[in-house]
Design an enzyme around this catalytic site. Structure first.
Site, mmCIF file in Angstrom:
data_model
loop_
_atom_site.group_PDB
_atom_site.id
_atom_site.type_symbol
_atom_site.label_atom_id
_atom_site.label_comp_id
_atom_site.label_asym_id
_atom_site.label_seq_id
_atom_site.Cartn_x
_atom_site.Cartn_y
_atom_site.Cartn_z
ATOM 1 N N ASN A 153 61.998 57.503 19.080
ATOM 2 C CA ASN A 153 62.816 58.534 17.914
ATOM 3 C C ASN A 153 61.475 58.716 16.707
ATOM 4 O OD1 ASN A 153 63.996 60.502 16.366
ATOM 5 N ND2 ASN A 153 65.422 58.983 15.929
ATOM 6 N N GLY A 154 60.388 59.269 16.489
ATOM 7 C CA GLY A 154 59.781 59.471 14.867
ATOM 8 C C GLY A 154 57.873 60.037 15.773
ATOM 9 N N GLY A 193 68.310 66.225 20.671
ATOM 10 C CA GLY A 193 67.487 66.132 21.131
ATOM 11 C C GLY A 193 68.219 66.517 23.013
ATOM 12 N N CYS A 196 64.876 62.744 17.786
ATOM 13 C CA CYS A 196 65.259 62.148 19.159
ATOM 14 C C CYS A 196 65.874 61.124 18.741
ATOM 15 C CB CYS A 196 63.883 61.132 19.622
ATOM 16 S SG CYS A 196 62.765 62.202 20.539
ATOM 17 N N TYR A 215 71.245 67.527 8.184
ATOM 18 C CA TYR A 215 71.847 68.372 9.322
ATOM 19 C C TYR A 215 71.881 67.154 9.896
ATOM 20 C CZ TYR A 215 69.829 70.427 13.528
ATOM 21 O OH TYR A 215 70.187 71.214 14.674
#
Ligand code: SF4
Length: 465
Positions: free
Chosen positions: A111-112, A37, A11, A252
């Site tokens: 995020n996570g 996302g 995210c 990435y």
């Protein structure tokens, strides 16, 4: 090949306080973070004494329009783009989430992934909490709400001390912004400044998009408190045993124009490609990369190998990213729609195809077939990371260990399955060297099984490791 459906992303989060265009800035920043996302997007902003939030399924451009942004106009806002790494793909799980409790209203964007979320949730439910979503983020909200402290800051700090795993978190109240990063610094979070006000974002590309200057990264284990008025200050959540920044951000996830630890992502990827060429040379006519995330590594490979780089594959940018689609059957169709080889570039040529990773292997197999159908004489696949053998529990959805092609297979067996003339992966040692930091400062668990935050009992590793 992760850009086309094998590895789902995490995210992106953003927050700004004390700027009259807060909602619009958040919208632009989320645009810049869209690659993190594409399933849902949301913005929450402070409206006098309450918090207003708008969330929707789809891309930032699909969820927001002028009218909605007008309704969110404010001087303090946070935003979120989501791929569901925990919790189902439902609007109810879209973020930011907003809660009201004794300290007033609070919005959270995370995020996570928390590895102890299920245990905390069981405990909280036993104590009477009622959950409306299946996401980890709501667990954090309940933890904050249930703290006995009368001061919100103490409550946030105490709640963060209870959670384990990976997070880049922004929390907004009517007069404060909190920015927190997990004690190992697995997920990124950066601080910026814009016209005397502060912003926080998952990546520096979001700062540049809105014209903010980079100040510094939020430290692992730091809870930064940014009041609307007054000085910014830091509290310590916990100090992890070691820093463990996700190495996959470099490989990435992140946008090539972002920097982490003062190193530009595009240049790190070029290094990965260079090292790959040094370690695994091959006689070939042309080097090409899988768009978009492997282009930097492919250009590094080509430069080092002194083989011309050519654009051998074209990506249709207007389909949306295929890993939004939930089933394997649909993902494969998405790949066919998304990539097309340029025949004139590959016809009769010995091609080096550079990709950033192989997760399930189905996409790599398909791309090799595409190049052969377009007339490539040989296809030599070079991967700018090691074999992906272990699931990620820190916010990246790689499905089950049983789906990972490198589990229980040798490189030769993978090559055979994919149908390439040769296949080589960068080693863990060389990957870390190319990133420019010591092994100990990274999470490399999906390649090594060396998980920086120990896993809870219900998590099992592939049985051949
Ligand atoms: S397991 Fe892999 S993808 Fe997950 S945080 Fe660690 S390095 Fe990143």
């Amino acid at each position: 090949m992760v850009t086309l459906g094998e590895l789902r992303e995490e995210c992106g989060v953003f927050g700004v306080i004390g700027h009259r265009d807060a909602a619009l800035l958040t919208y632009y920043a989320l645009y810049a973070l869209q690659h993190r996302g594409q399933e849902s997007a949301g913005i929450a902003s402070v409206r006098r004494d309450w918090i207003e939030a708008r969330r929707g399924m789809g891309l930032v451009s699909e969820v927001f329009d002028d009218e909605i942004l007008g309704e969110l106009e404010s001087d303090t806002a946070i935003g979120h783009v989501r791929y569901s790494t925990s919790g189902e793909s439902l609007l109810v799980n879209a973020q930011p989430i907003v809660v009201r409790f004794k300290h007033g209203s609070l919005a959270l964007a995370h995020n996570g992934n928390l590895i102890n979320a299920h245990l905390l949730k069981e405990r909280l439910e036993g104590e009477g909490s009622i959950f409306q979503t299946t996401s980890d983020t709501e667990v954090i909200a309940h933890l904050i709400a249930r703290q006995p402290w009368s001061d919100l800051e103490e409550a946030v700090l105490a709640a963060l001390k209870e959670i384990r795993g990976a997070y880049g978190l922004v929390i907004m109240t009517k007069d404060r912004l909190f920015a927190a990063r997990d004690p190992h610094g697995i997920r990124p979070l950066v601080l910026g400044r814009l016209n005397g006000t502060f912003v926080v974002a998952s990546e520096t590309c979001a700062l540049e998009t809105i014209g903010a200057e980079f100040v510094r990264e939020i430290e692992p284990g730091e809870l930064l408190v940014i009041p609307k008025e007054g000085e910014v200050y830091s509290l310590q959540i916990d100090k992890g045993e070691r820093e463990a920044f996700c190495v996959f951000e470099y490989i990435y996830f992140a946008r090539p124009d972002s920097d982490f630890r003062n190193r530009n992502v595009h240049l790190v990827r070029k290094n990965l490609g260079r090292f790959l060429a040094e370690d695994y040379p091959v006689i070939a006519d042309v080097v090409t990369g899988v768009p978009d995330s492997s282009i930097s590594a492919a250009s590094g490979y080509a430069e080092e190998a002194k083989i011309p780089y050519q654009m051998g594959l074209i990506k249709n940018r207007y389909l949306g990213r295929t890993f939004i689609q939930p089933t394997q059957r649909l993902r494969e169709r998405g790949v066919r729609l998304k990539l097309n080889p340029i025949k004139q570039v590959v016809w009769g040529k010995r091609v080096v195809l550079v990709d950033d990773s192989i997760v399930r292997g189905t996409t790599a197999k398909h791309i090799v077939q595409l190049l052969r159908l377009a007339g490539a004489k040989e296809v030599h696949l070079r991967i700018s990371s090691p074999p992906y053998r272990f699931p990620c529990y820190y916010g990246i959805d790689t499905s089950q260990a049983s789906e990972l092609v490198a589990v229980g297979r040798s490189v030769e067996e993978i090559r055979e399955m994919i149908g390439a003339d040769s296949l080589e992966f960068l080693s863990v040692k060389r990957m870390v060297e190319a990133c420019g930091f010591s092994y100990d400062s990274f999470c490399t668990a999906c390649f090594t099984g060396d998980y920086p935050v120990s896993l809870e009992k219900r998590v099992s590793l592939p049985n051949d490791f």
